[in-house]
Write a protein that holds these residues in place. Structure first.
Motif, PDB file in Angstrom:
ATOM      1  N   UNK A 194      -0.999  17.436 -35.011  1.00 44.56           N
ATOM      2  CA  UNK A 194      -1.423  16.042 -34.888  1.00 44.56           C
ATOM      3  C   UNK A 194      -2.864  15.970 -34.385  1.00 44.56           C
ATOM      4  N   UNK A 195      -3.545  14.867 -34.715  1.00 43.51           N
ATOM      5  CA  UNK A 195      -4.889  14.587 -34.197  1.00 43.51           C
ATOM      6  C   UNK A 195      -4.792  13.438 -33.200  1.00 43.51           C
ATOM      7  N   UNK A 196      -5.391  13.639 -32.030  1.00 44.12           N
ATOM      8  CA  UNK A 196      -5.350  12.655 -30.949  1.00 44.12           C
ATOM      9  C   UNK A 196      -6.781  12.317 -30.539  1.00 44.12           C
ATOM     10  N   UNK A 197      -7.105  11.013 -30.472  1.00 42.55           N
ATOM     11  CA  UNK A 197      -8.389  10.587 -29.909  1.00 42.55           C
ATOM     12  C   UNK A 197      -8.197  10.362 -28.418  1.00 42.55           C
ATOM     13  N   UNK A 217     -16.468   4.078 -27.582  1.00 48.04           N
ATOM     14  CA  UNK A 217     -15.469   3.930 -28.641  1.00 48.04           C
ATOM     15  C   UNK A 217     -16.143   3.574 -29.963  1.00 48.04           C
ATOM     16  N   UNK A 218     -15.770   4.260 -31.023  1.00 51.56           N
ATOM     17  CA  UNK A 218     -16.366   4.026 -32.333  1.00 51.56           C
ATOM     18  C   UNK A 218     -15.282   3.550 -33.289  1.00 51.56           C
ATOM     19  N   UNK A 219     -15.245   2.252 -33.504  1.00 53.35           N
ATOM     20  CA  UNK A 219     -14.194   1.675 -34.329  1.00 53.35           C
ATOM     21  C   UNK A 219     -14.350   2.061 -35.797  1.00 53.35           C
ATOM     22  N   UNK A 220     -15.592   2.364 -36.211  1.00 51.83           N
ATOM     23  CA  UNK A 220     -15.801   2.762 -37.607  1.00 51.83           C
ATOM     24  C   UNK A 220     -15.035   4.047 -37.892  1.00 51.83           C
ATOM     25  N   UNK A 221     -15.209   5.050 -37.014  1.00 53.55           N
ATOM     26  CA  UNK A 221     -14.498   6.312 -37.198  1.00 53.55           C
ATOM     27  C   UNK A 221     -12.990   6.105 -37.088  1.00 53.55           C
ATOM     28  N   UNK A 222     -12.585   5.166 -36.218  1.00 50.91           N
ATOM     29  CA  UNK A 222     -11.166   4.892 -36.051  1.00 50.91           C
ATOM     30  C   UNK A 222     -10.568   4.352 -37.345  1.00 50.91           C
ATOM     31  N   UNK A 223     -11.332   3.520 -38.045  1.00 53.81           N
ATOM     32  CA  UNK A 223     -10.845   2.948 -39.292  1.00 53.81           C
ATOM     33  C   UNK A 223     -10.904   3.956 -40.444  1.00 53.81           C
ATOM     34  N   UNK A 224     -11.981   4.762 -40.494  1.00 52.77           N
ATOM     35  CA  UNK A 224     -12.172   5.661 -41.623  1.00 52.77           C
ATOM     36  C   UNK A 224     -11.403   6.968 -41.467  1.00 52.77           C
ATOM     37  N   UNK A 225     -11.161   7.383 -40.222  1.00 47.04           N
ATOM     38  CA  UNK A 225     -10.436   8.631 -39.982  1.00 47.04           C
ATOM     39  C   UNK A 225      -9.433   8.414 -38.857  1.00 47.04           C
ATOM     40  N   UNK A 226      -8.398   7.623 -39.117  1.00 48.46           N
ATOM     41  CA  UNK A 226      -7.438   7.294 -38.055  1.00 48.46           C
ATOM     42  C   UNK A 226      -6.689   8.511 -37.556  1.00 48.46           C
ATOM     43  N   UNK A 227      -6.488   8.630 -36.246  1.00 51.91           N
ATOM     44  CA  UNK A 227      -5.717   9.741 -35.688  1.00 51.91           C
ATOM     45  C   UNK A 227      -4.231   9.420 -35.711  1.00 51.91           C
ATOM     46  N   UNK A 228      -3.438  10.336 -35.224  1.00 52.26           N
ATOM     47  CA  UNK A 228      -2.004  10.090 -35.081  1.00 52.26           C
ATOM     48  C   UNK A 228      -1.691   9.372 -33.773  1.00 52.26           C
ATOM     49  N   UNK A 229      -2.499   9.678 -32.744  1.00 53.58           N
ATOM     50  CA  UNK A 229      -2.296   9.098 -31.414  1.00 53.58           C
ATOM     51  C   UNK A 229      -3.650   8.742 -30.813  1.00 53.58           C
ATOM     52  N   UNK A 230      -3.717   7.611 -30.110  1.00 58.69           N
ATOM     53  CA  UNK A 230      -4.896   7.248 -29.327  1.00 58.69           C
ATOM     54  C   UNK A 230      -4.506   7.202 -27.859  1.00 58.69           C
ATOM     55  N   UNK A 231      -5.277   7.916 -27.033  1.00 59.27           N
ATOM     56  CA  UNK A 231      -5.064   7.863 -25.590  1.00 59.27           C
ATOM     57  C   UNK A 231      -6.093   6.889 -25.000  1.00 59.27           C
ATOM     58  N   UNK A 232      -5.591   5.766 -24.491  1.00 58.21           N
ATOM     59  CA  UNK A 232      -6.482   4.772 -23.880  1.00 58.21           C
ATOM     60  C   UNK A 232      -6.947   5.290 -22.523  1.00 58.21           C
ATOM     61  N   UNK A 233      -8.247   5.203 -22.296  1.00 58.66           N
ATOM     62  CA  UNK A 233      -8.861   5.795 -21.109  1.00 58.66           C
ATOM     63  C   UNK A 233      -8.364   5.161 -19.818  1.00 58.66           C
ATOM     64  N   UNK A 234      -8.392   5.960 -18.762  1.00 55.21           N
ATOM     65  CA  UNK A 234      -7.996   5.520 -17.425  1.00 55.21           C
ATOM     66  C   UNK A 234      -8.733   4.251 -17.003  1.00 55.21           C
TER      67      UNK A 234
END
Length: 366
Positions: free
Chosen positions: A258-261, A269-286
């Motif tokens: 899996x790929x995790x951001x 945060x780069x929403x462009x990369x999030x849209x074009x290369x979505x990961x399997x999981x996103x970890x929201x920062x502390x």
């Protein structure tokens, strides 16, 4: 002072509680200081906040700012209330830890400070004397453990226990990647012996984020441990090229990883990369999770919208750094799928088999 002079490279010199003398180059901007794993200056002691302070390079020099720490940041014994330019000779204090700002002009002195650890470091590497630690990751719906983040410690006489200072030594010796690989190798071997079937989240150094290198190094690990369920964490600061991330994603898919951001929302945060290369999981920062129960409705609504957006794209969402019941309750209400933090469990050795409640590609129990 001219601009050229004010932008001279700086470093922090200090003495640890064990009596070791450390020289820490301010090698990146921002340079994060705190007790959170991955900080440039990792201080895992009482009184230090997860993200305590940061140093940034600007046109007129290096500036320090407190990041809302509980016990404050002090410059020359005065509590910091805003940004402040720092220079050689300044004294920085975080809780009861003191550091002197210096310029790295005395190369031989810095070498003399670091090199006494070289032989011990070499022996530790040869003996593979690292201890894998595992921090649980839970599913909000039933609070079942579905995975672990792989961390590490070293208990080897004369070397620092925590990864941050140890990687500083490794960097001086040009052994960073080897050390990173050793931490992973030992953790995977431990998990394999225990027949762990939950997903294992692991980190890569920025220097390792090369698709050819990853295909080679992780390919060998996949052959060695074909039954492990793995997820590679990629810090958002590394995500600078959407085509590269797409290629990386293809490599990981071929390896069944899996790929995790990681650290999403920490400021880059780069929403462009999030849209074009979505990961399997996103970890929201502390920084988005800490004290979220006391935030305004608007602030919570923004986080909820980000969670909804990610889930709408089929991405699992993880709240990182959950430390209180209040934070856990609100994160669950906002729709997070997964949680990680001291409230649910601290990093530690894994001594018993896990329960096989891993995630599949949809985030459901396999």
């Amino acid at each position: 002072m001219s601009i050229q002079e004010s932008k001279s490279p700086l470093q922090l010199e200090g003495t640890t509680r064990e009596g070791s003398h450390w020289v820490i180059p301010i090698s990146s901007s921002p340079f994060l200081i705190g007790r959170k794993e991955g900080c440039n200056l990792h201080l895992s002691v009482d009184g230090i906040s997860r993200i305590h302070a940061e140093i940034r390079e600007k046109d007129v020099g290096w500036w320090i700012v407190d990041c809302g720490s509980t016990n404050g940041t002090f410059v020359n014994h005065r509590r910091l209330t805003g940004e402040q330019l720092i220079k050689s000779g300044d004294i920085l204090q975080f809780a009861d830890m003191h550091f002197t700002v210096t310029e790295p002009t005395h190369i031989t002195q810095s070498t003399r400070i670091i090199n006494p650890h070289a032989q011990k470091f070499e022996s530790m590497m040869m003996e593979k004397a690292v201890d894998p630690y595992f921090q649980p990751i839970l599913r909000f719906s039933d609070l079942a453990t579905v995975g672990y983040e792989i961390l590490g410690r070293v208990h080897y006489g004369g070397l620092p226990e925590l990864p941050g200072p140890l990687f500083q030594i490794a960097k001086k010796l040009d052994r960073e990647i080897e050390l990173s690989q050793l931490f992973r190798d030992q953790a995977f071997a431990r998990a394999n012996r225990l027949n762990v079937r939950d997903i294992l989240f692991f980190n890569m150094l920025p220097a390792e984020v090369d698709t050819n290198l990853i295909a080679c190094s992780l390919g060998h690990l996949r052959k060695a441990f074909p039954s492990l369920h793995l997820a590679m964490e990629l810090h958002e600061s590394v995500i600078t090229d959407a085509p590269m991330v797409k290629k990386l994603r293809r490599v990981l898919k071929e390896l069944g990883i899996f790929l995790v951001y990681d650290d999403f929302g920490s400021g880059q945060a780069r929403l462009v990369e999030l849209m074009e290369a979505p990961p399997d999981v996103i970890k929201f920062d502390f920084s988005l999770i800490h004290g979220i129960e006391t935030r305004t409705e608007t602030s919570q609504a923004i986080v909820a919208a980000l969670v909804k957006m990610a889930k709408g794209a089929g991405i699992r969402t993880l709240a990182e750094g959950v430390e209180t019941q209040g934070e856990a309750d609100v994160c669950k209400q906002l729709g997070f799928d997964l949680a990680q933090g001291y409230y649910f469990g601290k990093p530690g050795p894994l001594t018993a088999p896990a329960t096989d409640k891993r995630l599949d590609s949809s985030g459901d129990k396999a």
